[in-house]
Design a protein around this motif. Structure first.
Motif, PDB file in Angstrom:
ATOM      1  N   ARG A 184     -48.352  12.993 -18.806  1.00 17.42           N
ATOM      2  CA  ARG A 184     -48.794  14.299 -18.311  1.00 17.42           C
ATOM      3  C   ARG A 184     -50.220  14.212 -17.749  1.00 17.42           C
ATOM      4  O   ARG A 184     -50.570  14.939 -16.821  1.00 17.42           O
ATOM      5  CB  ARG A 184     -48.750  15.343 -19.437  1.00 17.42           C
ATOM      6  N   ASP A 234     -44.223  19.080 -23.448  1.00 15.17           N
ATOM      7  CA  ASP A 234     -43.355  19.982 -22.685  1.00 15.17           C
ATOM      8  C   ASP A 234     -43.934  21.386 -22.754  1.00 15.17           C
ATOM      9  O   ASP A 234     -43.556  22.208 -23.597  1.00 15.17           O
ATOM     10  CB  ASP A 234     -41.933  19.947 -23.250  1.00 15.17           C
ATOM     11  N   ARG A 281     -44.826  25.161 -21.443  1.00 17.45           N
ATOM     12  CA  ARG A 281     -44.403  26.277 -20.601  1.00 17.45           C
ATOM     13  C   ARG A 281     -45.225  27.504 -20.967  1.00 17.45           C
ATOM     14  O   ARG A 281     -45.190  27.967 -22.109  1.00 17.45           O
ATOM     15  CB  ARG A 281     -42.913  26.576 -20.772  1.00 17.45           C
ATOM     16  N   ARG A 331     -43.910  26.404 -15.798  1.00 19.41           N
ATOM     17  CA  ARG A 331     -43.885  24.959 -16.029  1.00 19.41           C
ATOM     18  C   ARG A 331     -44.623  24.224 -14.900  1.00 19.41           C
ATOM     19  O   ARG A 331     -44.842  24.791 -13.825  1.00 19.41           O
ATOM     20  CB  ARG A 331     -42.443  24.446 -16.104  1.00 19.41           C
ATOM     21  N   PHE A 378     -49.177  24.626 -12.109  1.00 20.53           N
ATOM     22  CA  PHE A 378     -48.109  25.328 -12.813  1.00 20.53           C
ATOM     23  C   PHE A 378     -47.474  26.379 -11.905  1.00 20.53           C
ATOM     24  O   PHE A 378     -48.159  27.048 -11.120  1.00 20.53           O
ATOM     25  CB  PHE A 378     -48.643  25.986 -14.092  1.00 20.53           C
TER      26      PHE A 378
END
Length: 495
Positions: A53, A379, A381, A398, A469
């Protein structure tokens, strides 16, 4: 007395988070002053992994190629407590690079300096006062103490953050205290098995380079072993004693090149904003270092906050936009803290936990559990405009899919060019058929890109914020519903 710099953001701490935040602000045209207590840059590596990431984030800013130039090897394993997780099905998205953190910091400092950030080493924040118009920071330096005036102050100054303390951020402290040591030594005799022992964790990492040092790593987390006072220098005797407590063996080492001690408990700021003062990185969410998650989470704090500060300072957004930094990032920081605390619990010795570990041994073999543990922290969101509801687009909140940032040959796309400049981007995935509104009134902070459909991206259009995002997503069924409110919320009204 320093001349007031009313539109400046002052950053305490020139670690990776502070340096990246300074770069983000400079991309948006905001003056940034970075105060760092250490007179020189870190010459030794504390962390050694860079998560996927983080690589994605650096790719979006066009700076990852500098780090890839050294061909850092992929680390194909990830552990949860004492369990090795199977990364093979997820290597495209969940890999880690073996990359000494000092190289990341060197790259980030060079990048921030090139963009015009003012990095002041040997300058320490010692006091602060804030009012309705800004923050006055008291600075101590060898050349003399002075005061610095800025619009905002961000504490990126680590787990024992001075800024957090001076601004009276409430903090939750929990979990066992950890006590770790790092030692780079010329040699260590014998074979040493890395892993979990009754007394803690221990590992020896041999240098891949001929003549390079070996690194000894110890980690204890119990209430009986108390670390020395913080002002007591680390000694090789301390490293040997810790190794003996953990493994029951006495190491024989060669010349010591570097020693480092790290000890603390899990700490979480109850909010990431106090008026005009913010905290980010370890100052906001401190946890024991596992798998590079702390670095990745902190850098994404900076990416989330930088463009929002710039939008408010430019008058394009109300002050309330800054509240979304806490709303979006604090749940992520909390999840990272819980994730590491749960590992420490499983690593603690005891008969009852032995029984739990037997069950866990079977659980991690399940693909769903394996995947969950791999992605729990990474992960992310955000709950944007009801993103948590089942009927919203799965990309809302996301990160933008990587295939829109790089083409099949790995080359940067027009989407990447917008993100590299720190701008948002409205992406038409229908080659113009979507009839999206004109964004020229937001030129300078929002680009428009038209292209054809993308594989595995079930959308006709996407609005992507400067932090990468997705803030709005459309399908053929929804059309442009909700786009105008999203544009106003994240990019302000047209000029």
């Amino acid at each position: 007395m320093e001349i007031p710099l009313t539109g400046t953001v002052v950053i305490a701490g020139a670690g990776p988070v502070g340096l990246f935040l300074a770069s983000e602000l400079r991309l948006a045209g905001v003056e940034a002053v970075v105060l760092e207590r250490s007179p020189k840059a870190n010459e030794h590596t504390v962390g050694g992994t860079l998560h996927a990431r983080t690589a994605d984030l650096f790719d979006q800013r066009g700076i990852m190629d500098t780090l890839r130039a050294g061909n850092p090897p992929l680390w194909p394993r990830l552990h949860f407590a004492s369990y090795w997780l199977d990364l093979a099905p997820h290597m495209e998205d969940e890999y880690s690079l073996l990359l000494p953190q000092q190289y990341t910091e060197e790259m980030l400092e060079a990048h921030a300096t090139e963009l015009g950030a003012d990095i002041r080493r040997g300058h320490t924040c010692v006091s602060l006062t804030q009012d309705a118009d800004g923050v006055t920071v008291g600075v101590r330096a060898d050349s003399g103490d002075y005061e610095l005036r800025g619009a905002y102050l961000v504490g990126c100054d680590g787990g024992d953050s001075t800024v957090r303390e001076l601004a009276a951020f409430p903090v939750q402290e929990s979990g066992p205290r950890w006590y770790g040591l790092l030692a780079d030594v010329e040699s260590i005799e014998g074979d040493w098995h890395p892993g979990n022992y009754p007394g803690g964790q221990f590992a020896v990492i041999r240098s891949p380079h001929e003549g390079g040092p070996s690194r000894i790593m110890t980690l204890e987390f119990n209430e009986t072993t108390q670390p020395p006072p913080a002002d007591q220098p680390v000694s090789v005797e301390e490293v040997i004693a810790s190794t003996e407590r953990i493994t029951g063996r006495t190491p024989v080492v060669g010349e010591v090149q570097w020693l480092h001690r790290y000890t603390n408990t899990t700490r979480e700021a109850e909010n990431y904003r106090q008026g005009r003062v913010f905290v980010a990185g370890d100052a906001a969410h401190l946890h024991v270092a596992f798998a590079g998650h702390g670095l990745s989470t902190g850098l994404h704090d900076a990416a989330n906050l930088g463009w929002k500060l710039a939008a408010v300072l430019d008058g394009r957004a109300p002050d309330s936009l800054l509240d979304t930094y806490d709303e979006e990032r604090r749940p992520v920081g909390h999840r990272a803290c819980v994730f590491t605390q749960s590992q420490m619990a499983l690593l603690t010795q005891g008969q009852q936990l032995d029984i739990l570990r037997q069950l866990f041994t079977d659980l991690v073999k399940l693909p769903e559990v394996n995947h969950h543990l791999i992605t729990t922290v990474t992960d992310v969101r955000y709950a944007l405009d009801g993103a948590e509801k089942e009927d919203t687009h799965p990309l809302l909140g996301r990160p933008v899919p990587n295939q829109l940032v790089k083409d099949a040959d790995g080359q940067a796309t027009a989407v990447a060019e917008a993100l590299r400049a720190g701008r948002g981007v409205l992406i038409d995935l229908t080659d113009g058929a979507a009839a999206l509104p004109d964004t020229s009134g937001r030129r300078g902070h929002l680009d428009s890109v038209s292209r054809g459909p993308a594989d595995a991206v079930d959308a006709t259009a996407l609005l992507v914020r400067p932090d990468g995002f997705v803030a709005w997503a459309a399908t053929a069924d929804t059309g442009n519903d909700g786009l105008e409110p999203a544009l106003r919320r994240w990019f302000g009204d047209t000029a």
